[in-house]
Design a protein around this motif. Sequence first.
Motif, PDB file in Angstrom:
ATOM      1  N   PRO A 340       0.826  -1.214   0.000  1.00 61.04           N
ATOM      2  CA  PRO A 340       0.000   0.000   0.000  1.00 61.04           C
ATOM      3  C   PRO A 340       0.858   1.261   0.000  1.00 61.04           C
ATOM      4  O   PRO A 340       1.997   1.264   0.476  1.00 61.04           O
ATOM      5  CB  PRO A 340      -0.800  -0.133   1.304  1.00 61.04           C
ATOM      6  N   GLU A 341       0.286   2.354  -0.506  1.00 63.82           N
ATOM      7  CA  GLU A 341       1.020   3.601  -0.679  1.00 63.82           C
ATOM      8  C   GLU A 341       1.587   4.138   0.614  1.00 63.82           C
ATOM      9  O   GLU A 341       2.661   4.760   0.631  1.00 63.82           O
ATOM     10  CB  GLU A 341       0.087   4.639  -1.315  1.00 63.82           C
ATOM     11  N   ASP A 342       0.892   3.911   1.750  1.00 64.74           N
ATOM     12  CA  ASP A 342       1.360   4.455   3.027  1.00 64.74           C
ATOM     13  C   ASP A 342       2.599   3.749   3.564  1.00 64.74           C
ATOM     14  O   ASP A 342       3.154   4.149   4.589  1.00 64.74           O
ATOM     15  CB  ASP A 342       0.244   4.458   4.066  1.00 64.74           C
ATOM     16  N   GLN A 343       3.053   2.697   2.877  1.00 65.24           N
ATOM     17  CA  GLN A 343       4.282   1.990   3.270  1.00 65.24           C
ATOM     18  C   GLN A 343       5.470   2.352   2.375  1.00 65.24           C
ATOM     19  O   GLN A 343       6.549   1.780   2.517  1.00 65.24           O
ATOM     20  CB  GLN A 343       4.042   0.476   3.225  1.00 65.24           C
ATOM     21  N   ILE A 344       5.277   3.302   1.463  1.00 62.00           N
ATOM     22  CA  ILE A 344       6.277   3.577   0.433  1.00 62.00           C
ATOM     23  C   ILE A 344       6.795   5.007   0.551  1.00 62.00           C
ATOM     24  O   ILE A 344       6.049   5.942   0.827  1.00 62.00           O
ATOM     25  CB  ILE A 344       5.669   3.366  -0.974  1.00 62.00           C
ATOM     26  N   LEU A 345       8.106   5.173   0.336  1.00 65.45           N
ATOM     27  CA  LEU A 345       8.719   6.476   0.155  1.00 65.45           C
ATOM     28  C   LEU A 345       8.926   6.703  -1.341  1.00 65.45           C
ATOM     29  O   LEU A 345       9.387   5.793  -2.044  1.00 65.45           O
ATOM     30  CB  LEU A 345      10.074   6.545   0.860  1.00 65.45           C
ATOM     31  N   GLY A 346       8.621   7.903  -1.822  1.00 63.45           N
ATOM     32  CA  GLY A 346       8.763   8.176  -3.241  1.00 63.45           C
ATOM     33  C   GLY A 346       9.680   9.353  -3.524  1.00 63.45           C
ATOM     34  O   GLY A 346       9.683  10.342  -2.779  1.00 63.45           O
ATOM     35  N   CYS A 347      10.482   9.247  -4.579  1.00 64.63           N
ATOM     36  CA  CYS A 347      11.345  10.357  -4.997  1.00 64.63           C
ATOM     37  C   CYS A 347      11.844  10.097  -6.407  1.00 64.63           C
ATOM     38  O   CYS A 347      11.703   8.997  -6.946  1.00 64.63           O
ATOM     39  CB  CYS A 347      12.524  10.546  -4.037  1.00 64.63           C
ATOM     40  N   ASN A 348      12.487  11.100  -6.998  1.00 62.07           N
ATOM     41  CA  ASN A 348      13.096  10.904  -8.309  1.00 62.07           C
ATOM     42  C   ASN A 348      14.565  10.504  -8.143  1.00 62.07           C
ATOM     43  O   ASN A 348      15.099  10.468  -7.027  1.00 62.07           O
ATOM     44  CB  ASN A 348      12.940  12.140  -9.197  1.00 62.07           C
ATOM     45  N   ILE A 349      15.215  10.232  -9.267  1.00 56.67           N
ATOM     46  CA  ILE A 349      16.584   9.711  -9.220  1.00 56.67           C
ATOM     47  C   ILE A 349      17.573  10.742  -8.690  1.00 56.67           C
ATOM     48  O   ILE A 349      18.548  10.390  -8.018  1.00 56.67           O
ATOM     49  CB  ILE A 349      17.016   9.191 -10.624  1.00 56.67           C
ATOM     50  N   GLN A 350      17.316  12.039  -8.934  1.00 61.08           N
ATOM     51  CA  GLN A 350      18.202  13.070  -8.399  1.00 61.08           C
ATOM     52  C   GLN A 350      18.176  13.094  -6.880  1.00 61.08           C
ATOM     53  O   GLN A 350      19.214  13.176  -6.218  1.00 61.08           O
ATOM     54  CB  GLN A 350      17.824  14.465  -8.938  1.00 61.08           C
ATOM     55  N   THR A 351      16.965  13.041  -6.312  1.00 62.31           N
ATOM     56  CA  THR A 351      16.817  13.050  -4.858  1.00 62.31           C
ATOM     57  C   THR A 351      17.473  11.820  -4.251  1.00 62.31           C
ATOM     58  O   THR A 351      18.182  11.913  -3.241  1.00 62.31           O
ATOM     59  CB  THR A 351      15.328  13.107  -4.475  1.00 62.31           C
ATOM     60  N   LEU A 352      17.247  10.667  -4.866  1.00 62.40           N
ATOM     61  CA  LEU A 352      17.850   9.430  -4.355  1.00 62.40           C
ATOM     62  C   LEU A 352      19.371   9.540  -4.333  1.00 62.40           C
ATOM     63  O   LEU A 352      20.029   9.128  -3.373  1.00 62.40           O
ATOM     64  CB  LEU A 352      17.421   8.248  -5.227  1.00 62.40           C
ATOM     65  N   THR A 353      19.932  10.131  -5.385  1.00 64.56           N
ATOM     66  CA  THR A 353      21.389  10.274  -5.463  1.00 64.56           C
ATOM     67  C   THR A 353      21.907  11.198  -4.373  1.00 64.56           C
ATOM     68  O   THR A 353      22.888  10.875  -3.685  1.00 64.56           O
ATOM     69  CB  THR A 353      21.787  10.817  -6.847  1.00 64.56           C
TER      70      THR A 353
END
Length: 396
Positions: A340-353
């Motif tokens: 479920p969405e409430d268990q996930i962190l989301g970001c783009n590749i720049q943020t992850l880097t």
Amino acid sequence: MNEIRTLRQEELLESFALSEFAFQYELTAEEKTERISSTDPNQTWGYFIDGNMAAKLTLLNFRTWINGKSFAMGGIAGVATWPEYRRNGMVGQLLVQMLKTMREQGQTISFLAPFKFEFYRKYGWETYVDYLKYEIPVDKLPKFKAAEGSSIIRVAKSEEVLNPIYAKFAKAYNGMMERDADWWNNRYMKFKKGTAAVYTNAQGEQRGYVFYQVKDSVATIHELVFLDEEARRGLWKFLADHDSMITKVEVKAPVDDQLPFLVHDPKFKQEKITYFSARIVDVEAFLTEYVYEARDQVETIYLQISDAHADWNQGVFRLQFTDNGKAAIVTKLAEAEIPPEDQILGCNIQTLTALFMGYQKAGFMARIERLQGSDELVSRLEHAIPRRTTYLADFF
């Protein structure tokens, strides 16, 4: 016909001409001959239109330190386009091809020196390092004392002498290059004039060095490396003893350097300079190699990554921690496996880097809305990433 490919040997001179034009320098005939003999055409990629070179870049094979571990790194350099071909997306297409090539070569991270940060951010690269630049007048140089039994000896500019000290220093930072003999001898020291001196403590251990040049009454420090406070003070005393022949010292340092606090008068010119950009090339492989922060309670983290230019990075990844949290089994999930969405962190590749290089913290990225997820998940990710200062002493 448009074509992206590596260069042929006979096309190297054309590549040099494009670099000379774009970066505004001129090679002598002797320098061109030397470069032809030392350049591997397979490392330079060109964008060709009807057989004519319109744009090009070089992909270099390096290694870098992250959390004390060596990673294969693709260094992108020499990006250039003839003016009549500019603004047609050729460099962007070359960069996308480099992502595929780096992944095939096992290079999970990439660095470059951006001419414009905004441009490379469009393709997933993000700022990862700043450095400090000091300009210290001679009357404000540190007044340190040498430790009893220590010594500083001027030495030949030798990779065999300097690299063992450099390697220990470099491992302490994220983003430093792992230098090999070729880099030391044919790139680093070849184009820098000056003197090297090594600091040895009372136990006979070499704990630091300085590589510098004195010219026109200015001591330019190419590199100042110390493994402990004693070596720092000894090396600065050595530099201060040049006071009769210099008016100032110019040196760069990591952003965590504390020299201004240690000196008698810290009111000298200090400048913070944003430097290189980084990009995770292969999320699954990079996060699997990564060394995480050890901790007692080990949880699972789900990361949803967006990457417009590398579809293999697009999706949800599960990090299952092992070895007291220091390692992770990383799996890209099929759609049916996504929680479920409430268990996930989301970001783009720049943020992850930026996060995994240690340049920014998860809490900050969440506050500026570049990381999406609950406070608990953000905190969990922040505690999983070791705190290390980023630094890069080299240029390519």
